[in-house]
Scaffold this active site. Structure first.
Site, PDB file in Angstrom:
ATOM      1  N   LYS A 162       6.687   1.295   6.837  1.00  0.00           N
ATOM      2  CA  LYS A 162       6.279   2.498   6.111  1.00  0.00           C
ATOM      3  C   LYS A 162       7.533   3.314   5.815  1.00  0.00           C
ATOM      4  CE  LYS A 162       2.463   4.576   6.995  1.00  0.00           C
ATOM      5  NZ  LYS A 162       1.375   5.330   7.641  1.00  0.00           N
TER       6      LYS A 162
ATOM      7  N   ASP B  24      -7.432  12.529  10.754  1.00  0.00           N
ATOM      8  CA  ASP B  24      -7.592  11.988   9.396  1.00  0.00           C
ATOM      9  C   ASP B  24      -8.283  10.630   9.448  1.00  0.00           C
ATOM     10  OD1 ASP B  24      -7.466  12.046   6.671  1.00  0.00           O
ATOM     11  OD2 ASP B  24      -5.397  11.365   6.529  1.00  0.00           O
TER      12      ASP B  24
ATOM     13  N   VAL C 207       4.069   1.647   1.847  1.00  0.00           N
ATOM     14  CA  VAL C 207       4.012   0.631   2.899  1.00  0.00           C
ATOM     15  C   VAL C 207       4.368  -0.723   2.293  1.00  0.00           C
ATOM     16  CG1 VAL C 207       2.619  -0.451   4.682  1.00  0.00           C
ATOM     17  CG2 VAL C 207       2.197   1.936   4.066  1.00  0.00           C
TER      18      VAL C 207
ATOM     19  N   GLY D 214       0.821  -1.204   0.000  1.00  0.00           N
ATOM     20  CA  GLY D 214       0.000   0.000   0.000  1.00  0.00           C
ATOM     21  C   GLY D 214       0.851   1.247   0.000  1.00  0.00           C
TER      22      GLY D 214
ATOM     23  N   GLY E 240       0.492   5.992   0.304  1.00  0.00           N
ATOM     24  CA  GLY E 240      -0.250   7.224   0.098  1.00  0.00           C
ATOM     25  C   GLY E 240       0.637   8.263  -0.545  1.00  0.00           C
ATOM     26  N   GLY E 241       0.206   9.504  -0.453  1.00  0.00           N
ATOM     27  CA  GLY E 241       0.962  10.562  -1.092  1.00  0.00           C
ATOM     28  C   GLY E 241       2.273  10.853  -0.407  1.00  0.00           C
TER      29      GLY E 241
END
Length: 724
Positions: free
Chosen positions: A39, A133, A24, A17, A19-20
């Site tokens: 991460k 978040d 991960v 996975g 994100g911006g």
């Protein structure tokens, strides 16, 4: 990164996975031999101090938490330009993927997930950590159903679904709160607003606010009302919708004051007494109005005198002269302006005074006392309230109420003696009388259908009783009797329904088939009302420690187990002893208590065929007799022979498998009392029968001299001489 070993300990296996801001990976902790999630900060941010600071803040925030619903932080480190956080690996999927697959979720499942998220937020808030978040992407669901909240303290990188202000990422636009959208300080109530949106999405499979751009979505959080959950999904209970409505209030003061308060509401919202509660109501406030776009009138500047310039032209001098000439001809009246201003002011004050007096008259409303309406008829209650200037809220609640006749008020929303303003309203509940019920015919229906039919007719579930009985004529699971009988009228509040359901034909005991021959077993199965199983003709042949041709096992019913007629039975027939088995005859001499007097002998043995097997019916002896006990021995099962005389335990004789195999079994020796034959001169009398030895005075009772107890065909004299 795949295959790379971070810190000499974490081997990167695969990407799972990202994100911006970070990616991960699944990794193997080589020291502890477990899977972990790693991460890693994206390379484009490794020289950005702000991103590095936020990345480290995530590790610090999450590491400060220890909770079963929060992803645990194991390690944090830096290797050259690689900044990484090592955390717990959760085998499963995130809530966003789960919603895409299964939404809308059942209320029970959605509440179960929301309670775990709420529990995690309560722990974080108590540790003074605000997530900021909360969204399905940051909620992990393990294969065991455990929910884990991740990304505490992290700020996502700038994407189309985030909003930044002064270089600081505020969160994911579809899930953040109105105060978040305004850019003001966010607190614990902002996390609860986001959780409300997540719960909304789980139950409706859609988001409450959508737009063409992040800014348009943010404005909707501030200004627009969302479509209520039950409008989208009518299957949502009102109590659950109330939780969403409260958690998503634009005014933070109207939301839950803490995660613990919200979790307590979630815990009870599906209880029977809350499912149909009234829709939650809120007092309007100015919070929304403050966010709306306002039209502000343009401010007109006062007349500004012209700037001084060079000497005026001839034309300008002429114009000024003309103006002075007009001013000379029109003398100024200096008292006019003050008079107008004073008059206007007095007029304004007079108008305002009139308005104040009028409003005061409107605002002041006399109070009245609410009377006692209980036990009055609805008409009497309406008249009393009308006379007092109080109205009744419509529609009036009308339900069956025991102890109150039809049309009688049994409850009022404001108790007697309450002071209210004229023009107020109260609600009343009026009895429909004692409910009556006419019993339908539910026989010949399945129990489930009959029960549901009664529930649909408003019969409480706890007033329905199921009784099961055998019935040879009615299939199992079908109702064949009911109480009350069909068309009987009863008081619904006192009604007790009894449904008698068939268990099928009466069960009968299964016979014991073990130890008899195959043919005997088949005949016994048929005569007992059962049948052989269809598979393999109902017979399976296997080696066993039972004699060849005997049944050593029956399935699926044990002896005496109750079974329905015509049930199928499988029998297992012995194909003979296994190759390693030994058949051994143990010759056991037994003496009576007193020679010549009868004693009852019982022999019980255990061997590879079973425990405590009766050798035969009790034997009666008056002289020493040798019994041949046939044993079947196995490498893991020796034999033992127990003897009882006159119902009392006499002795026990073990027979070892290996002694029997080697021929070293010890034969028991017994002493036999002598008897004198009066017809001889001090001699002895020996009686011989099959398997019986009667010895003289000095005999040792060991049969033919070799301990086998079978005799050797000698006459009595020879036998006597041999024993002496």
């Amino acid at each position: 990164m795949i295959g790379h070993e971070l810190g000499g300990r974490y081997e990167i296996l695969t990407r799972i996975g990202g994100g911006g801001m970070a990616l991960v990976y699944k990794a193997q902790d080589l020291l502890l031999g477990r899977n972990v999630a790693v991460k890693i900060l994206r390379q484009e941010f490794v020289h950005d101090e702000e991103f590095i600071r936020r990345f480290r803040r995530e590790a610090q925030s999450a590491a400060a938490l220890s909770h079963p619903n929060v992803v645990s932080i194991y390690d944090v480190g830096q290797e050259e330009d690689i900044h990484y956080i090592v955390m717990e690996y959760v085998e499963g999927q995130n809530l966003n993927e789960y919603i895409k697959e299964k939404a809308p979720l059942q209320a029970e499942e959605a509440i179960h997930i929301a309670m775990q998220i709420c529990d995690a937020l309560d722990h974080a808030h108590q540790n003074e950590i605000i997530h900021r978040d909360i969204k399905p992407h940051n909620i992990l669901i393990g294969k065991n159903g455990r929910v884990k909240v991740t990304d505490f303290g992290i700020a996502r990188a700038v994407t189309s679904s985030t909003i930044t202000q002064a270089g600081s990422v505020l969160g994911s636009v579809h899930y953040f709160s109105p105060e978040h959208a305004k850019g003001v300080a966010t607190g614990a109530k902002s996390d609860l607003y986001s959780l409300g949106i997540v719960l909304y999405q789980m139950l409706t499979a859609r988001l409450p606010f959508l737009g063409e751009s992040p800014i348009s979505v943010a404005l909707k959080h501030l200004q627009d009302e969302f479509e209520e959950p039950r409008v989208v999904n009518p299957m949502i209970p009102q109590s659950v919708e109330n939780i969403i409505l409260k958690s998503m209030r634009k005014n933070p003061q109207e939301r839950y004051q803490s995660a613990k308060e919200m979790m307590a509401d979630l815990d009870t919202c599906l209880s029977a007494n809350r499912l149909h509660e009234k829709k939650i109501d809120f007092i309007d406030d100015a919070f929304i109005d403050e966010q709306k776009t306002r039209v502000i009138p343009a401010i007109k500047p006062d007349r500004v005198p012209p700037k001084k310039t060079a000497a005026p032209s001839t034309r300008e001098v002429k114009d000024e002269a003309i103006e002075e000439e007009f001013e000379t001809k029109e003398p100024k009246k200096k008292w006019v302006k003050p008079t107008i201003w004073v008059g206007a002011t007095l007029l304004f004050l007079a108008v305002m005074l009139g308005v104040v007096l009028y409003v005061q008259k409107l605002v002041y409303v006399p109070e009245v006392t609410v009377p006692n309406l209980v036990k009055l008829t609805e008409e009497e209650a309406r008249k009393q309230l009308t006379d007092l200037g109080i109205s009744i809220e419509e529609p009036v609640t009308r339900v069956n109420k025991e102890g109150f006749a039809k049309g009688i008020v049994f409850e009022q929303s404001k108790p007697e003696g309450t002071k209210v303003k004229e023009g107020s309203s109260i609600s009343i509940s009026v009895s429909e009388g004692v409910p009556t019920f006419k019993m339908p015919d539910v026989t010949n229906k399945s129990y489930a259908d009959a029960r549901q039919m009664l529930i649909d007719l408003k019969v409480p579930e706890n007033q329905i009783t199921k009784v099961e009985e055998n019935n040879d004529n009615v299939a199992a699971g079908i109702v064949f009797a009911q109480t009350p009988e069909f068309d009987t009228e009863s008081d619904l509040t006192k009604l007790q329904v009894r449904l008698t359901v068939s268990k099928g034909k009466s069960a009968i005991p299964m016979p014991n088939l073990v130890g008899i021959t195959e043919d005997e077993a088949k005949a016994l199965i048929q005569s007992s009302g059962f049948k052989l199983a269809a598979e393999s003709g109902g017979v399976k042949r296997e080696p066993s420690y039972f004699p060849k041709g005997e049944v050593f096992k029956q399935w699926p019913y044990e002896p005496k187990e109750m079974a329905e007629p015509n049930s199928e039975v499988m029998i297992y027939v012995s194909s003979g002893y296994p190759p390693e088995a030994i058949e051994y005859t143990f010759n056991l001499p037994v003496a009576p208590v007193e020679e010549g007097k009868k004693s009852s002998i019982r022999i019980v043995y255990s061997d590879a065929r079973g425990e405590n097997i009766e050798w035969s019916a009790a034997q009666t002896i008056s002289h020493v007799q040798t019994f041949a006990v046939d044993l079947v021995l196995a490498p893991n099962k020796d034999g033992v022979v127990n003897v009882y005389r006159n119902k009392e335990f006499l002795d026990s004789y073990p027979v070892s498998y290996f002694d029997a195999k080697n021929g070293t079994v010890q034969i028991p020796q017994i002493d036999v009392p002598a008897t004198t034959d009066p017809t001889t001169d001090g001699g002895t009398t020996d009686e011989w029968t099959d398997g019986t030895v009667d010895t003289g005075n000095n005999g040792n009772g060991n049969g033919n001299g070799n301990g086998n107890g079978h005799g050797n065909g000698k006459d009595k004299k020879d036998k006597h001489n041999e024993n002496n």
